[in-house]
Scaffold this active site. Structure first.
Site, PDB file in Angstrom:
ATOM      1  CE  LYS A  39      -3.743  -2.438   2.290  1.00 37.31           C
ATOM      2  NZ  LYS A  39      -4.300  -2.923   1.034  1.00 37.31           N
ATOM      3  N   GLY A  40       1.949   1.226   0.772  1.00 39.66           N
ATOM      4  CA  GLY A  40       2.807   2.401   0.838  1.00 39.66           C
ATOM      5  C   GLY A  40       3.512   2.673  -0.480  1.00 39.66           C
ATOM      6  CB  ALA A 208     -19.042   1.903  -8.997  1.00 44.48           C
ATOM      7  CG  ASP A 233      -5.808  -6.184 -10.551  1.00 46.34           C
ATOM      8  OD1 ASP A 233      -6.345  -6.132  -9.430  1.00 46.34           O
ATOM      9  OD2 ASP A 233      -4.622  -6.532 -10.723  1.00 46.34           O
ATOM     10  CG  ASP A 239      -2.945   1.222  -1.959  1.00 43.42           C
ATOM     11  OD1 ASP A 239      -3.598   1.365  -0.906  1.00 43.42           O
ATOM     12  OD2 ASP A 239      -2.550   0.112  -2.374  1.00 43.42           O
TER      13      ASP A 239
HETATM   14  O1  RIB Z   1      -3.756  -2.187  -1.690  1.00 43.90           O
HETATM   15  C1  RIB Z   1      -3.144  -3.116  -2.535  1.00 43.90           C
HETATM   16  C2  RIB Z   1      -1.881  -3.645  -1.930  1.00 43.90           C
HETATM   17  O2  RIB Z   1      -2.201  -4.352  -0.757  1.00 43.90           O
HETATM   18  C3  RIB Z   1      -1.139  -4.605  -2.793  1.00 43.90           C
HETATM   19  O3  RIB Z   1      -0.221  -3.989  -3.651  1.00 43.90           O
HETATM   20  C4  RIB Z   1      -0.525  -5.580  -1.790  1.00 43.90           C
HETATM   21  O4  RIB Z   1       0.857  -5.553  -1.760  1.00 43.90           O
HETATM   22  C5  RIB Z   1      -1.133  -5.216  -0.445  1.00 43.90           C
HETATM   23  O5  RIB Z   1      -0.273  -4.505   0.346  1.00 43.90           O
END
Ligand code: RIB
Length: 292
Positions: A39-40, A208, A233, A239
């Site tokens: 996420k980071g 959505a 996907d 993020d």
């Molecule tokens: O939010 C998606 C992310 O969550 C992915 O890239 C995975 O690595 C998890 O951390």
């Protein structure tokens, strides 16, 4: 101005599956990719691609040199990514034909952050800068306190959701980013309405349906609808939104313009497989908005 990000760095192993596996089921994937995630890291890449000077604070194992190269390739500063004796974090991500996912993470080095390293990274922080923080590392409160002592604003993405972690972080956050489910879970855990959460601004992504930004002091809310796309996907969409939105704030955009740009960035990102690798740059996002 600068965007800092204390955040996870993962090797994402992405499997396309006919449906998300049921308990006890063995399932053959129809496709497989591996790439940069966490996420980071995703947030840092989104902020850098949106045009912010971005510095990542994190940790990888000796096996993670390629993730540092990848971050640098996207324009993210990695001087404060340390090498740990613990292996790099990774994620197993199943994606179904409806673009829904189920993710298992192994935290690895992400829980091996250095307090002194964080202080050093933020020593040059100043008012106007932002730091992004999520729940996939250790030392979040250390970083938030160090940031605030320099006048750096704190954006906290409460994912993966943990009510106790969120409760502890909120006193040090200026902006909370949650999805609809997390917002409901948190307001239930704290016994207050979403509009009364103890943080100045709450950004709620609604999939959505778009996004709401609530100013808890004035009660004002800005709502921006989502762009309509065909997702393949959705991994990393939140993020991407977070990194792009905070970049917009750091660049002095209005809240509404930053929300629109972040929505467009996520809309493009979900039309591609992968997390960080799927994030578009600012020029592509501008062209997409102009086309709508
Ligand atoms: O939010 C998606 C992310 O969550 C992915 O890239 C995975 O690595 C998890 O951390």
């Amino acid at each position: 101005m600068t965007v800092f990000c204390l955040g996870s760095i993962n090797a994402d192993h992405v499997y396309q599956v006919p449906h998300l596996p049921a308990p006890g089921e063995t399932l053959a994937a129809t496709g497989f990719q591996t790439g940069l995630g966490g996420k980071g890291a995703n947030q840092s890449v989104a902020a850098a691609k949106a045009g912010s000077e971005t510095h990542h604070i994190g940790a990888v194992g000796a096996d993670g040199a390629w993730t540092i190269d990848a971050l640098q390739g996207y324009g993210v500063g990695t001087d404060h990514v340390r090498t740990s004796e613990i292996p790099t974090g990774h994620a197993i991500i199943n994606v179904d034909p409806e673009a829904e996912n189920a993710i298992v993470i192994f935290s690895g080095a992400n829980y091996d952050q250095s307090e002194t390293g964080i202080a050093a990274a933020l020593s040059g922080g100043k008012p106007g800068d932002w730091i992004l923080i999520q729940n996939e590392t250790s030392q979040q409160i250390t970083a938030a306190k160090a940031a605030r002592s320099k006048g750096v604003k704190v954006a906290y993405s409460a994912a993966p959701f943990d009510a106790d972690a969120a409760r502890d972080m909120l006193p040090f956050a200026d902006l909370l980013l949650v999805n609809e489910i997390e917002a409901a879970q948190l307001s239930q855990a704290l016994g207050v309405d979403v509009g009364d959460l103890p943080v100045a601004n709450v950004l709620i992504t609604l999939g959505a349906k778009g996004v709401d930004l609530v100013d808890t002091e004035t009660g004002e809310m800005i709502s921006v609808p989502a762009f309509s796309v065909n997702p393949v996907d959705t991994t990393g969409a939140g993020d991407t939104f977070a990194g792009s939105f905070v970049s917009g704030l750091e660049q002095g955009m209005s809240d509404r313009d930053a929300l629109i740009r972040a929505s467009a960035t996520s809309a493009i990102q979900v039309t591609r497989v992968g997390a960080a690798t799927a994030i578009p740059d600012a020029a592509e996002v501008q062209a997409f908005i102009a086309d709508q």
